[in-house]
Write an enzyme that holds these catalytic residues in place. Structure first.
Site, PDB file in Angstrom:
ATOM      1  N   GLY A  43      -4.836   3.891  -1.500  1.00  0.00           N
ATOM      2  CA  GLY A  43      -5.992   4.311  -0.712  1.00  0.00           C
ATOM      3  C   GLY A  43      -5.565   4.889   0.617  1.00  0.00           C
ATOM      4  O   GLY A  43      -4.389   5.175   0.838  1.00  0.00           O
ATOM      5  N   CYS A  61      13.240  10.385   7.959  1.00  0.00           N
ATOM      6  CA  CYS A  61      13.329   9.798   9.297  1.00  0.00           C
ATOM      7  C   CYS A  61      14.769   9.831   9.807  1.00  0.00           C
ATOM      8  O   CYS A  61      15.013   9.839  10.998  1.00  0.00           O
ATOM      9  CB  CYS A  61      12.826   8.365   9.239  1.00  0.00           C
ATOM     10  N   GLU A  70       9.853   0.345  10.523  1.00  0.00           N
ATOM     11  CA  GLU A  70      10.849   1.417  10.364  1.00  0.00           C
ATOM     12  C   GLU A  70      10.106   2.703  10.676  1.00  0.00           C
ATOM     13  O   GLU A  70       9.221   3.107   9.924  1.00  0.00           O
ATOM     14  CB  GLU A  70      11.385   1.462   8.924  1.00  0.00           C
ATOM     15  N   LYS A 103       0.856  -1.209   0.000  1.00  0.00           N
ATOM     16  CA  LYS A 103       0.000   0.000   0.000  1.00  0.00           C
ATOM     17  C   LYS A 103       0.883   1.248   0.000  1.00  0.00           C
ATOM     18  O   LYS A 103       1.572   1.519   0.976  1.00  0.00           O
ATOM     19  CB  LYS A 103      -0.915   0.037   1.223  1.00  0.00           C
ATOM     20  N   GLU A 143       9.650  14.861  16.522  1.00  0.00           N
ATOM     21  CA  GLU A 143      10.001  14.791  15.105  1.00  0.00           C
ATOM     22  C   GLU A 143       9.169  15.823  14.336  1.00  0.00           C
ATOM     23  O   GLU A 143       7.948  15.725  14.286  1.00  0.00           O
ATOM     24  CB  GLU A 143       9.713  13.382  14.575  1.00  0.00           C
ATOM     25  N   GLY A 192      -5.270   0.433   4.467  1.00  0.00           N
ATOM     26  CA  GLY A 192      -4.118   0.014   5.272  1.00  0.00           C
ATOM     27  C   GLY A 192      -4.563  -0.884   6.409  1.00  0.00           C
ATOM     28  O   GLY A 192      -3.975  -1.949   6.661  1.00  0.00           O
ATOM     29  N   GLY A 195      -4.950   5.223   4.724  1.00  0.00           N
ATOM     30  CA  GLY A 195      -4.350   4.359   5.740  1.00  0.00           C
ATOM     31  C   GLY A 195      -5.371   3.685   6.629  1.00  0.00           C
ATOM     32  O   GLY A 195      -5.316   2.466   6.852  1.00  0.00           O
ATOM     33  N   GLU A 206      -8.336   3.015   6.097  1.00  0.00           N
ATOM     34  CA  GLU A 206      -9.268   2.138   5.380  1.00  0.00           C
ATOM     35  C   GLU A 206      -8.512   0.926   4.822  1.00  0.00           C
ATOM     36  O   GLU A 206      -8.524  -0.152   5.402  1.00  0.00           O
ATOM     37  CB  GLU A 206      -9.949   2.929   4.258  1.00  0.00           C
TER      38      GLU A 206
HETATM   39  P1  NAD Z   1       2.111   7.739   8.680  1.00  0.00           P
HETATM   40  O1  NAD Z   1       2.462   6.798   9.736  1.00  0.00           O
HETATM   41  O2  NAD Z   1       1.018   8.695   8.912  1.00  0.00           O
HETATM   42  O3  NAD Z   1       1.716   6.978   7.327  1.00  0.00           O
HETATM   43  C1  NAD Z   1       2.533   5.970   6.784  1.00  0.00           C
HETATM   44  C2  NAD Z   1       1.668   4.979   6.034  1.00  0.00           C
HETATM   45  O4  NAD Z   1       0.782   4.355   6.946  1.00  0.00           O
HETATM   46  C3  NAD Z   1       0.808   5.598   4.938  1.00  0.00           C
HETATM   47  O5  NAD Z   1       0.786   4.731   3.827  1.00  0.00           O
HETATM   48  C4  NAD Z   1      -0.566   5.638   5.577  1.00  0.00           C
HETATM   49  O6  NAD Z   1      -1.611   5.583   4.637  1.00  0.00           O
HETATM   50  C5  NAD Z   1      -0.537   4.374   6.423  1.00  0.00           C
HETATM   51  N1  NAD Z   1      -1.483   4.357   7.539  1.00  0.00           N
HETATM   52  C6  NAD Z   1      -1.971   5.402   8.233  1.00  0.00           C
HETATM   53  N2  NAD Z   1      -2.832   4.958   9.180  1.00  0.00           N
HETATM   54  C7  NAD Z   1      -2.880   3.612   9.079  1.00  0.00           C
HETATM   55  C8  NAD Z   1      -3.574   2.586   9.787  1.00  0.00           C
HETATM   56  N3  NAD Z   1      -4.407   2.860  10.791  1.00  0.00           N
HETATM   57  N4  NAD Z   1      -3.378   1.299   9.433  1.00  0.00           N
HETATM   58  C9  NAD Z   1      -2.524   0.992   8.435  1.00  0.00           C
HETATM   59  N5  NAD Z   1      -1.859   1.925   7.716  1.00  0.00           N
HETATM   60  C10 NAD Z   1      -2.019   3.220   8.039  1.00  0.00           C
HETATM   61  O7  NAD Z   1       3.468   8.458   8.364  1.00  0.00           O
HETATM   62  P2  NAD Z   1       3.722   9.646   7.378  1.00  0.00           P
HETATM   63  O8  NAD Z   1       3.252  10.913   8.016  1.00  0.00           O
HETATM   64  O9  NAD Z   1       3.181   9.309   6.054  1.00  0.00           O
HETATM   65  O10 NAD Z   1       5.319   9.602   7.296  1.00  0.00           O
HETATM   66  C11 NAD Z   1       6.088  10.252   8.171  1.00  0.00           C
HETATM   67  C12 NAD Z   1       6.642   9.309   9.228  1.00  0.00           C
HETATM   68  O11 NAD Z   1       7.284   8.194   8.635  1.00  0.00           O
HETATM   69  C13 NAD Z   1       7.700   9.988  10.044  1.00  0.00           C
HETATM   70  O12 NAD Z   1       7.493   9.720  11.399  1.00  0.00           O
HETATM   71  C14 NAD Z   1       8.996   9.352   9.587  1.00  0.00           C
HETATM   72  O13 NAD Z   1      10.026   9.376  10.492  1.00  0.00           O
HETATM   73  C15 NAD Z   1       8.555   7.987   9.229  1.00  0.00           C
HETATM   74  N6  NAD Z   1       9.481   7.405   8.267  1.00  0.00           N
HETATM   75  C16 NAD Z   1      10.310   6.420   8.712  1.00  0.00           C
HETATM   76  C17 NAD Z   1      11.232   5.851   7.859  1.00  0.00           C
HETATM   77  C18 NAD Z   1      12.152   4.757   8.335  1.00  0.00           C
HETATM   78  O14 NAD Z   1      12.603   3.987   7.517  1.00  0.00           O
HETATM   79  N7  NAD Z   1      12.432   4.639   9.611  1.00  0.00           N
HETATM   80  C19 NAD Z   1      11.299   6.263   6.545  1.00  0.00           C
HETATM   81  C20 NAD Z   1      10.435   7.267   6.117  1.00  0.00           C
HETATM   82  C21 NAD Z   1       9.519   7.828   7.002  1.00  0.00           C
END
Ligand code: NAD
Length: 496
Positions: free
Chosen positions: A211, A292, A255, A181, A391, A217, A213, A215
């Site tokens: 789509g 990140c 991650e 996803k 962050e 996800g 997250g 939903e």
């Molecule tokens: P997020 O956690 O809001 O979203 C990440 C993904 O999770 C998206 O695809 C989103 O649609 C999905 N998602 C959201 N709610 C969900 C749920 N309830 N169930 C399943 N999936 C769901 O993060 P973001 O705002 O998109 O990205 C920023 C964050 O990602 C920062 O905290 C950053 O540090 C982290 N990040 C970490 C790494 C790493 O490798 N450690 C790399 C890139 C980003």
């Protein structure tokens, strides 16, 4: 035609889910993908739901037995072909990402070279992912690694090419099949990847379902036929995904976020200062701080503080904040209005609790009316402020003055995250002792973002569980099975 017009004309009008090597028609609701900087409409994307996840998981499940049985050589050949075609298509794909997420072309080009490297690395790693064996009484012990089955994978928006590669490459190299996803803010290039995958991999090995997250996800993480979950994103959503995995007792790799320290020792030579300043600027501002791994807490020693700061501010002020479609190093815009408000709110907090030394303003960029552009922003602060602890995911650096080594180590570790860290010193003992004491999955000495292929990448503490980028990742995508072979049947206990 220019790269931009080639990229735009290659986009589909509507993207449905990519299942069984075909794009489904998006019969249900869609959402628009718009260029982050200009606001230009790019395409419609299906807002997929639990039914699409059912179909994608069924496709991945059906493809699994044959893909598991495929030789590592066959899997490696597919991954290498994908790497070749991504390399050929880079000039188009990087433009798509730059439009979609607002990061400069120079950055998205680097993303694709790292992504290609990952597909090639895991193509090679698949051939050396060996179990072990030894003789035992009247026979042999064999231990072999077997893929889990269908992997549910969820990625964020910041570096879509790298994120897709980090998830897809090790999973399929190890013989799993995948339902991926992409993030709702950056789905286009991952869906375009589907068009390339369709010509290379057997149907069902890699499925992509776009789509929201909460939903699609959530449906993926709860699906009973998903055997392994892998997630990259915020620690908050990581916790939700982890619960979903523990409810079903399946493995989950995570991650997550970071708030990484970059530590400057007083012994750095004056001739090295400019190169170190450049590393610190790059480490904090690359990706507009939406990484990140970003080195967002600079621990700067008292003895060199003033001179270093003077050069650091000059370096920050030299960065061009302009249209991301321009050439050369630059800062583009943040991915979305939501991210813009988040960064603005942290800058407002910083103005109250810390001392602003440069930046702090949103910038208007001509032709980019929708974009949230910010000046590179630097605060002087202490480690206990919110801007130093939380962050931000934007172009904001917190500088913390130090002169007591033990306190500096305590502060560097005194944060919920533990993803990356940097150390600059000419003293090998200081470097290695400090590397040992930092609670972080990556320690870069005299460099930042040193992401050599095969270098383990994963977090301590709330930054995650598991390591990507490396051979060990294949173990994360396989279980270990022991097989003992006896050359004859001997009586067991009761016969004696
Ligand atoms: P997020 O956690 O809001 O979203 C990440 C993904 O999770 C998206 O695809 C989103 O649609 C999905 N998602 C959201 N709610 C969900 C749920 N309830 N169930 C399943 N999936 C769901 O993060 P973001 O705002 O998109 O990205 C920023 C964050 O990602 C920062 O905290 C950053 O540090 C982290 N990040 C970490 C790494 C790493 O490798 N450690 C790399 C890139 C980003």
């Amino acid at each position: 035609m220019t790269d931009t017009s080639i990229a735009k004309s290659s986009l589909s009008e509507v993207y449905g889910a990519f299942i069984d090597n075909e794009f489904r028609s998006a019969s249900r609701t869609t959402f628009p993908a718009r260029a982050a900087a200009s606001g230009e409409y790019l395409a419609d994307i299906a807002r997929c739901d639990a039914n699409d996840i059912d179909d994608a998981v069924a496709s991945a499940k059906a493809a699994f037995p044959a893909w598991k049985a495929a030789t590592p050589e066959d899997r490696a050949a597919c991954l290498n072909k994908l790497a070749d075609v991504i390399e050929r298509e880079t000039s188009r794909l990087m433009v798509i990402d730059t439009m979609d997420i607002g990061r400069g072309l120079w950055e998205t080009e680097i993303d694709y070279s790292l992504a290609v490297q990952q597909y090639r690395y895991f193509a090679a790693a698949a051939l050396t992912h060996e179990g072990f064996g030894r003789p035992i009484a009247d026979g042999y012990l064999l231990a072999k690694r077997e893929p889990y089955g269908v992997c549910g994978q969820i990625i964020p928006w910041n570096v879509p090419a790298i994120m897709a590669a980090l998830k897809i490459a090790p999973a399929v190299a190890a013989g799993n099949t995948v339902v991926l996803k992409p993030d709702e803010n950056a789905s286009l290039s991952t869906l375009e990847l589907g068009k390339l995958i369709a010509d290379i991999f057997p149907p069902g090995v890699i499925n992509i379902v776009p789509g929201m997250g909460e939903e699609v996800g959530a449906s993926l993480t709860a699906h009973p036929d998903v055997a392994k979950l892998a997630f990259t994103g915020s620690s908050e959503v990581g916790r939700i995904v982890s619960h979903a995995g523990s409810n079903r007792l399946i493995p989950v790799s995570l991650e997550l976020g970071g708030k990484s320290p970059n530590i400057i020792f007083p012994d750095i030579g004056t001739s090295d200062i400019d190169a170190i300043v450049d590393n610190v600027t790059f480490g904090s501002m690359y990706c507009n701080g939406q990484s990140c791994l970003a080195g967002t807490r600079l621990f700067l020693h008292d003895a060199i503080y003033d001179e270093f700061m003077q050069r650091l501010l000059a370096s920050m002020q030299r960065i061009r904040v302009i249209d991301p479609m321009s050439q050369g190093p630059l800062l583009g815009c943040l991915v979305s209005e939501k991210q813009g408000h988040r960064v603005q709110s942290y800058i407002d907090i910083g103005r109250k609790e810390a001392s602003l030394v440069t930046g702090g303003n949103r910038i208007e960029v001509s032709g980019c009316a929708a974009g949230w552009f910010f000046e590179p922003t630097v605060f002087e602060t202490s480690n206990d402020t919110r801007i130093a602890q939380e962050e931000i995911f934007g172009p904001v650096l917190s500088v913390i003055r130090w002169n007591d080594y033990e306190k500096m180590i305590h502060d560097a570790n005194n944060v919920r995250y533990g993803l990356a860290s940097g150390i600059y010193t000419n003293n090998l003992k200081s470097a290695l002792d400090t590397a040992d004491r930092l609670q972080a999955g990556n320690v870069w000495i005299n460099n930042y973002f040193n992401l050599a292929a095969g270098s383990p990448f994963g977090g301590f503490k709330e930054s995650g569980i598991g390591s990507e980028f490396c051979h060990e990742t294949l173990n994360m995508y396989t279980h270990l099975k022991a097989i003992t072979v006896q050359t004859q049947v001997n009586p067991a206990w009761y016969a004696t």
